[in-house]
Design a protein around this motif. Sequence first.
Motif, short mmCIF file in Angstrom:
data_model
loop_
_atom_site.label_atom_id
_atom_site.label_comp_id
_atom_site.label_asym_id
_atom_site.label_seq_id
_atom_site.Cartn_x
_atom_site.Cartn_y
_atom_site.Cartn_z
N PHE A 31 20.31 -4.61 -4.12
CA PHE A 31 19.73 -3.77 -3.21
C PHE A 31 20.86 -3.56 -2.32
CE2 PHE A 31 15.83 -5.27 -5.20
CZ PHE A 31 15.11 -4.44 -5.24
N THR A 32 20.99 -2.21 -1.86
CA THR A 32 21.72 -1.82 -0.66
C THR A 32 20.97 -2.36 0.59
OG1 THR A 32 20.47 0.37 -0.41
CG2 THR A 32 22.56 0.27 -1.69
N VAL A 33 21.51 -2.25 1.80
CA VAL A 33 20.77 -2.59 2.70
C VAL A 33 19.56 -1.58 2.98
CG1 VAL A 33 22.73 -3.37 4.05
CG2 VAL A 33 22.44 -0.93 4.49
N PRO A 34 18.57 -1.85 3.73
CA PRO A 34 17.12 -0.83 3.95
C PRO A 34 17.79 0.17 4.59
CG PRO A 34 16.91 -2.77 5.20
CD PRO A 34 18.13 -3.20 4.21
N TYR A 35 17.13 1.63 4.04
CA TYR A 35 17.29 2.68 5.02
C TYR A 35 16.06 3.16 5.82
CZ TYR A 35 15.71 4.60 0.60
OH TYR A 35 14.98 4.94 -0.55
N ILE A 36 15.00 2.33 5.48
CA ILE A 36 13.73 2.59 6.16
C ILE A 36 12.85 1.48 6.19
CG2 ILE A 36 12.33 3.54 4.08
CD1 ILE A 36 10.88 5.33 5.48
N ALA A 37 12.35 1.17 7.26
CA ALA A 37 11.56 -0.15 7.40
C ALA A 37 10.23 0.13 6.84
CB ALA A 37 11.13 -0.34 9.00
N SER A 38 9.64 -1.38 6.40
CA SER A 38 8.22 -1.08 5.74
C SER A 38 7.43 -2.25 5.87
CB SER A 38 8.64 -1.00 4.10
OG SER A 38 7.33 -0.81 3.43
N GLY A 39 6.26 -2.59 5.28
CA GLY A 39 5.51 -3.80 5.58
C GLY A 39 4.21 -3.13 4.94
N ALA A 97 -13.70 0.12 2.06
CA ALA A 97 -13.83 0.08 3.35
C ALA A 97 -12.53 0.30 3.93
CB ALA A 97 -14.30 -1.34 3.67
N ALA A 98 -11.31 -0.15 3.28
CA ALA A 98 -10.05 -0.03 3.89
C ALA A 98 -9.04 0.16 2.76
CB ALA A 98 -9.69 -1.23 4.64
N ILE A 99 -7.79 0.89 3.10
CA ILE A 99 -6.77 1.15 2.09
C ILE A 99 -5.54 0.20 2.50
CG2 ILE A 99 -5.32 2.73 1.25
CD1 ILE A 99 -7.63 3.01 -0.03
N PHE A 100 -5.02 -0.45 1.74
CA PHE A 100 -3.81 -1.32 1.98
C PHE A 100 -2.59 -0.69 1.35
CE2 PHE A 100 -7.23 -4.46 3.18
CZ PHE A 100 -6.62 -5.15 4.09
N ASP A 101 -1.65 -0.45 2.23
CA ASP A 101 -0.38 0.10 1.45
C ASP A 101 0.75 -0.21 2.30
OD1 ASP A 101 1.21 1.32 -0.30
OD2 ASP A 101 0.22 3.10 -0.64
N GLU A 102 2.20 0.12 1.84
CA GLU A 102 3.19 -0.22 3.01
C GLU A 102 3.01 0.97 3.89
OE1 GLU A 102 6.96 -1.21 0.74
OE2 GLU A 102 5.79 -0.31 -1.09
N VAL A 103 3.69 0.70 4.97
CA VAL A 103 3.37 1.47 6.36
C VAL A 103 3.91 3.04 6.13
CG1 VAL A 103 4.32 1.69 8.49
CG2 VAL A 103 3.47 -0.63 7.83
N PRO A 104 5.23 3.19 5.44
CA PRO A 104 5.55 4.29 5.35
C PRO A 104 4.60 5.25 4.53
CG PRO A 104 7.45 2.93 4.77
CD PRO A 104 6.13 2.15 4.85
N TYR A 105 3.90 4.77 3.50
CA TYR A 105 2.92 5.56 2.69
C TYR A 105 1.77 5.95 3.89
CZ TYR A 105 5.54 4.16 -1.41
OH TYR A 105 6.66 4.03 -2.31
N ALA A 134 11.56 -6.15 3.57
CA ALA A 134 12.71 -5.30 4.29
C ALA A 134 12.73 -3.99 4.20
CB ALA A 134 13.97 -5.92 3.32
N GLY A 135 12.00 -3.34 3.38
CA GLY A 135 11.80 -1.69 3.34
C GLY A 135 12.31 -1.28 1.90
N PHE A 136 12.95 -0.01 1.99
CA PHE A 136 13.13 0.72 0.80
C PHE A 136 14.69 0.66 0.73
CE2 PHE A 136 9.56 3.66 0.87
CZ PHE A 136 8.63 2.73 0.42
#
Length: 478
Positions: free
Chosen positions: A133-141, A324-332, A354-356
């Motif tokens: 992987f390259t370094v991440p270009y967008i943060a995630s979680g 009751a809730a949706i779980f997903d990565e922060v960018p989505y 790490a991110g994308f």
Amino acid sequence: MEGKCFLSLFSCFLLFLLVLLQAPTGNGSNDRMNNGEIKLIVRIPMSDFPQFVDIVWEPSQQKYTASGYCMDVFNAAVTYLPFNVSLRVLPAVVDSSQVYKTHHASPKQILTESEVVVGDVTILANRSKFVDFTVPYIASGVKMVVPVKHGRDQTMWTFVKPFSWDLWLSIIIISTFIGLAILIMERNVNALPNQEGSPNQKKLCPATILWFPLSQAILPEREVVVKSCSRFVLMVWLLLAFVLMQSYTANLTSILTLDQLRPSFLNLNDIRRRGYYVGYQSESFVYDVLIDQFKFDPSKLRPYRNIAEYHDALELGSQNGGVAAIFDEVPYLKIYLQEYGSNYVMSGPEYRNAGFGFVFPLNSNLTAYFSTAILDVIESGIMNEIEEKYFGKNYIGGEVSSGEISSETLSLSFHSFSGLFFISGISTLLALLVSERFIWQRLILMAKALTEIMSPIPLFKKKTRTHPIHDSTHGTEA
């Protein structure tokens, strides 16, 4: 001569090896190098979020074209490479056994030496064992989105909400202390005649210790106290009361007038304890995060593919076939909040990753070149322009102004006014010490007298020694 020829041939051979080692090649780069240009196949995985990556077939050009946030970042990074790259875009067929989506799957060899994957691919530790992987270009979680209720939650006890319970208790304590201090300082003041000869002052009653400071804060009277120290204490109290009343009015106004957002569920434990269903992005590693990290029952998890399905499931609710809730990565989730942010809020704990990043074959030399190019894109400011193009101005810096923070008004606590309470208490105590200094002086004198009285008294008086001659004379006479 033969030795010199051998040394010359050996030197030429070393020079040839040095030239080969310095060439910018990765795995199999000699096969794809043509006139100083590297041929690279860009694999685009299918995504249900076209804002990140989208691939279409162009019949007029007889080739695939890719667009989206990830592709624009990749194209920007290519311009910062120290060599030329020829790109060919192709779709990537991804199933559940491959490395892109499933967290615990055994990945196959999905990349050849001349391929790179560009898309919304999350950097994970187990994936790094099989690809680079390259370094991440967008943060995630990973976080959750829950519905919120609009309106004002007003009850018969709304008037006490501007202040927290510890602040109300502190007001009662400081008011009682000030009332007691003024009562002590004014205890010897009798009804004094004014200029016309009529009584002008009223002696304070002990029963009004608490009521007196409050009444003075609401309807102050100029001649209610006589002594200068009492007036000083009263002035300090009126200053504190003025600040408290203004803060109370402002906070109560916001509670009664502002539209508030209140999450339907306070935290993750509420959803898990009540057994509600929750949703996640289908074929995503988020499924494993919900089970391993957030401890959800697998039977309570429901997969969805896009934000439209997210919205339908949240509108139905867990009791009516939805979630009751949706779980997903922060960018989505931020993409979702941009579309439906007025009715939902991002909350709960975050599972960090790490991110994308872009995906290369394992041990590829091109990974380092593209990682450096991504850093150049970020530092040049081009990244902000790309984010604004696809996600709007609010997305720059990874934050969305609406939807992540609830606007519910909080009660003011004692900590907000602790400095004023400290100043009022110290000022009142000093004024009391100055006003009643004769009491402390009398106590000091009484303490000294008591010390002298309690000092040990000798039982026998010490005899003065007489001259030895007198003693012998008295002894002879005896």
